[in-house]
Scaffold this active site. Structure first.
Site, PDB file in Angstrom:
ATOM      1  N   GLY A  47      21.420 -80.170  35.705  1.00 52.56           N
ATOM      2  CA  GLY A  47      21.077 -78.831  36.186  1.00 52.56           C
ATOM      3  C   GLY A  47      21.964 -78.393  37.341  1.00 52.56           C
ATOM      4  N   CYS A  48      22.200 -79.297  38.264  1.00 47.18           N
ATOM      5  CA  CYS A  48      23.020 -78.959  39.441  1.00 47.18           C
ATOM      6  C   CYS A  48      24.475 -78.718  39.038  1.00 47.18           C
ATOM      7  CB  CYS A  48      22.911 -80.054  40.494  1.00 47.18           C
ATOM      8  SG  CYS A  48      21.228 -80.198  41.153  1.00 47.18           S
ATOM      9  N   THR A  49      24.939 -79.467  38.038  1.00 45.64           N
ATOM     10  CA  THR A  49      26.302 -79.272  37.539  1.00 45.64           C
ATOM     11  C   THR A  49      26.415 -77.905  36.871  1.00 45.64           C
ATOM     12  OG1 THR A  49      26.640 -81.646  37.266  1.00 45.64           O
ATOM     13  CG2 THR A  49      28.069 -80.187  35.976  1.00 45.64           C
ATOM     14  N   ALA A  52      26.406 -75.241  39.640  1.00 44.12           N
ATOM     15  CA  ALA A  52      27.666 -75.249  40.398  1.00 44.12           C
ATOM     16  C   ALA A  52      28.800 -74.661  39.566  1.00 44.12           C
ATOM     17  CB  ALA A  52      28.007 -76.664  40.854  1.00 44.12           C
TER      18      ALA A  52
END
Length: 158
Positions: A47-49, A52
């Site tokens: 999710g964070c990738t 970003a």
């Protein structure tokens, strides 16, 4: 121990945090500019990738409209450096290992997942105006589709 959530018009809590290369970045250095400050739980997770990379892919559009982007997580600078390199990120990622900035923005606190209650990073995004006040405060945002929604909210996309 949840801090009061920030709202538009509130003064943005200032901070100085190290980036992925260990250089100090201060919010006050961006006075006179609009800054998107987003908080995410863990560099390198799916999710964070996705989030970003969405910011990376929309960065020119945001920069052209006068917005700088800063990502903040509790990860150490070395982990952020790997994340920046792996994903070709072109905006600063800042390390808040003590979680002081996360807490100042109420982006750290009680979360629920599958009935379990725990303390963690609340995925959140703020737009700080050129005078250092909160223009947009969004809590519990989704990793996928969030940047597109933010662009619409800022009238930068249809």
């Amino acid at each position: 121990m949840t801090e009061q959530r920030l709202s538009p018009g509130d003064k943005a809590p200032d901070f100085t945090l190290p980036d992925s290369e260990g250089n100090d970045v201060k919010l006050s250095d961006f006075r006179g500019k609009s800054v998107v400050v987003y908080f995410y739980p863990n560099a390198g997770t799916p999710g964070c990738t996705k989030q970003a990379c969405d910011f990376r892919d929309s960065l020119a559009q945001l920069n052209d409209a006068g917005y700088q982007v800063l990502g903040i997580s509790p990860d150490k600078p070395a982990k952020l450096a790997k994340f920046v390199e792996a994903e070709g990120l072109t905006f600063p990622l800042l390390s808040d290992t003590e979680k002081t900035v996360l807490k100042a923005y109420s982006a750290f606190g009680e979360k629920k997942n599958y009935g379990r209650v725990y303390e963690g990073v609340i995925r959140s995004t703020f737009v700080v105006d050129p005078e250092g006040k909160i223009a947009v405060a969004q809590y519990n945002v989704r990793a996928t589709g969030h940047v597109a929604k933010l662009l619409r909210d800022l009238s930068l996309a249809s």
